[in-house]
Design a protein around this motif. Structure first.
Motif, PDB file in Angstrom:
ATOM      1  N   ARG A  34       0.541  -0.832   3.316  1.00 19.72           N
ATOM      2  CA  ARG A  34      -0.791  -1.319   2.954  1.00 19.72           C
ATOM      3  C   ARG A  34      -1.073  -2.611   3.720  1.00 19.72           C
ATOM      4  O   ARG A  34      -0.183  -3.433   3.916  1.00 19.72           O
ATOM      5  CB  ARG A  34      -0.893  -1.584   1.444  1.00 19.72           C
ATOM      6  N   GLU A  35      -2.335  -2.769   4.139  1.00 22.50           N
ATOM      7  CA  GLU A  35      -2.696  -3.987   4.873  1.00 22.50           C
ATOM      8  C   GLU A  35      -4.093  -4.447   4.485  1.00 22.50           C
ATOM      9  O   GLU A  35      -5.054  -3.664   4.490  1.00 22.50           O
ATOM     10  CB  GLU A  35      -2.641  -3.761   6.377  1.00 22.50           C
ATOM     11  N   TYR A  36      -4.195  -5.736   4.133  1.00 20.22           N
ATOM     12  CA  TYR A  36      -5.491  -6.354   3.849  1.00 20.22           C
ATOM     13  C   TYR A  36      -6.222  -6.606   5.163  1.00 20.22           C
ATOM     14  O   TYR A  36      -5.606  -6.935   6.182  1.00 20.22           O
ATOM     15  CB  TYR A  36      -5.302  -7.659   3.084  1.00 20.22           C
ATOM     16  N   ASP A 153      -7.930  -2.947  -5.703  1.00 24.52           N
ATOM     17  CA  ASP A 153      -6.809  -3.864  -5.857  1.00 24.52           C
ATOM     18  C   ASP A 153      -7.346  -5.096  -6.571  1.00 24.52           C
ATOM     19  O   ASP A 153      -8.477  -5.517  -6.318  1.00 24.52           O
ATOM     20  CB  ASP A 153      -6.259  -4.238  -4.474  1.00 24.52           C
ATOM     21  N   ASN A 215       1.281  -5.077  -5.838  1.00 22.71           N
ATOM     22  CA  ASN A 215       1.351  -5.770  -4.547  1.00 22.71           C
ATOM     23  C   ASN A 215       1.809  -7.199  -4.800  1.00 22.71           C
ATOM     24  O   ASN A 215       1.026  -8.144  -4.730  1.00 22.71           O
ATOM     25  CB  ASN A 215      -0.027  -5.798  -3.876  1.00 22.71           C
ATOM     26  N   SER A 249       6.440  -7.682   0.625  1.00 16.81           N
ATOM     27  CA  SER A 249       5.314  -8.142   1.441  1.00 16.81           C
ATOM     28  C   SER A 249       5.701  -9.302   2.334  1.00 16.81           C
ATOM     29  O   SER A 249       6.676 -10.014   2.087  1.00 16.81           O
ATOM     30  CB  SER A 249       4.169  -8.579   0.518  1.00 16.81           C
ATOM     31  N   PHE A 281       3.486  -4.205   2.062  1.00 18.26           N
ATOM     32  CA  PHE A 281       2.114  -4.579   2.405  1.00 18.26           C
ATOM     33  C   PHE A 281       2.097  -5.895   3.164  1.00 18.26           C
ATOM     34  O   PHE A 281       3.044  -6.675   3.098  1.00 18.26           O
ATOM     35  CB  PHE A 281       1.208  -4.614   1.163  1.00 18.26           C
TER      36      PHE A 281
END
Length: 307
Positions: A34-36, A153, A215, A249, A281
């Motif tokens: 997962r990546e913001y 999220d 997360n 993370s 993430f």
């Protein structure tokens, strides 16, 4: 015969006592990455980010905030009426549709809250639980459908409400969006802070069975964190969010926690060997753009080989 019946009855009783959360906690690796993206407004696009076809890839748009419009001079809480605060010029509904059509393993969600907007803290500050939930369901449903999104999220980091109010607002929001078929998954993003933990742990106790991923911001720990300490922190947070899929993370600009060039991937390999690597993430694509995403590539390669 009576002994056999007694044995069967005890077996059934034992099986019934095993909670779904305990079953979920069974050790298993995952290929979730997962990546913001979008919070820094530096023109990063979905198509800039390398996507390994052998992982489950989630983009998380950062952020949607229940504050007034970004175009106004002052941003005040609007009690669950969410607006878009990500880089909408380069991350449009058309871009979401395009990246999902090109990569069948990609899903896209949005994150709520964040730490700051316009250099000022973002606070969770509902007027009432009922009005916040009603407004949030309406405003987020509109955004989610407009952008063809899959999940949400929750990343509030400052609070002007007690843990109980936070629990009921966020818990009811998640369950309503899921029950309405608006989202297929939800995650939370707690971090190493007593106030934040009190809110998120309260939410988890009441609604953890509706939350798919945790997360946890392991980069909120000190930059001196060692591999051994990181693994200890992971066990602590796995206990705090018992039965949850706690993702590890890192910060792509390497300024917090166990950095990707200082042992992070060693820690991941150890978790993988224990079947505890539930996913990775990254914060965030915006910062990785300048360097060509080397750690994203390495993380996805590691996950792709997970079993």
């Amino acid at each position: 015969m009576d002994l056999l019946k007694l044995f069967i009855s005890l077996f059934i009783l034992q099986a019934l006592c095993i909670s779904p959360r305990s079953m979920q906690a069974a050790a298993q690796n995952s290929k979730l990455f997962r990546e913001y993206i979008g919070a820094q407004f530096n023109n990063v696009k979905f198509s800039d980010v390398p996507i390994n076809p052998d992982v489950e890839f989630h983009f998380i748009l950062a952020f949607a905030i229940d504050y007034s419009s970004p175009s106004t001079s002052s941003n005040f809480p609007t009690n669950g009426k969410f607006n878009i605060f990500w880089d909408e010029q380069y991350l449009t509904p058309a871009h979401v549709s395009s990246i999902k059509s090109r990569h069948s393993n990609v899903k896209v969600g949005l994150s709520l809250g964040g730490a700051t907007v316009g250099g000022k803290p973002v606070y969770f500050k509902p007027s009432s639980v009922d009005s916040w939930v009603s407004n949030a369901v309406t405003s987020l449903t509109k955004i989610i459908k407009q952008f063809h999104l899959d999940g949400i999220d929750v990343d509030y980091e400052q609070f002007s409400a007690d843990p109980d109010s936070f629990t009921h607002c966020i818990g009811r929001l998640i369950t309503t969006l899921k029950n309405n078929g608006v989202i297929s998954y939800a995650s939370i993003a707690p971090y190493n802070d007593d106030q934040a933990q009190s809110h998120y742990k309260a939410l988890w106790r009441s609604y953890g069975h509706h939350i798919d991923y945790v997360n946890f911001q392991f980069y909120s720990y000190d930059t001196s964190t060692t591999v051994t300490q990181f693994l200890k922190y992971f066990e602590e947070q796995s206990s705090n969010y018992e039965g949850g899929k706690v993702l590890v993370s890192f910060l792509s600009h390497e300024s917090g926690g166990l950095a990707p060039n200082k042992g992070f991937f060693t820690a991941c390999e150890r978790l993988k060997s224990q079947h505890k690597l539930h996913g990775i993430f990254v914060w965030c694509a915006d910062d990785s753009l300048a360097n060509g995403f080397p750690y994203e590539k390495k993380a996805q390669s590691l996950l792709a080989s997970a079993s």
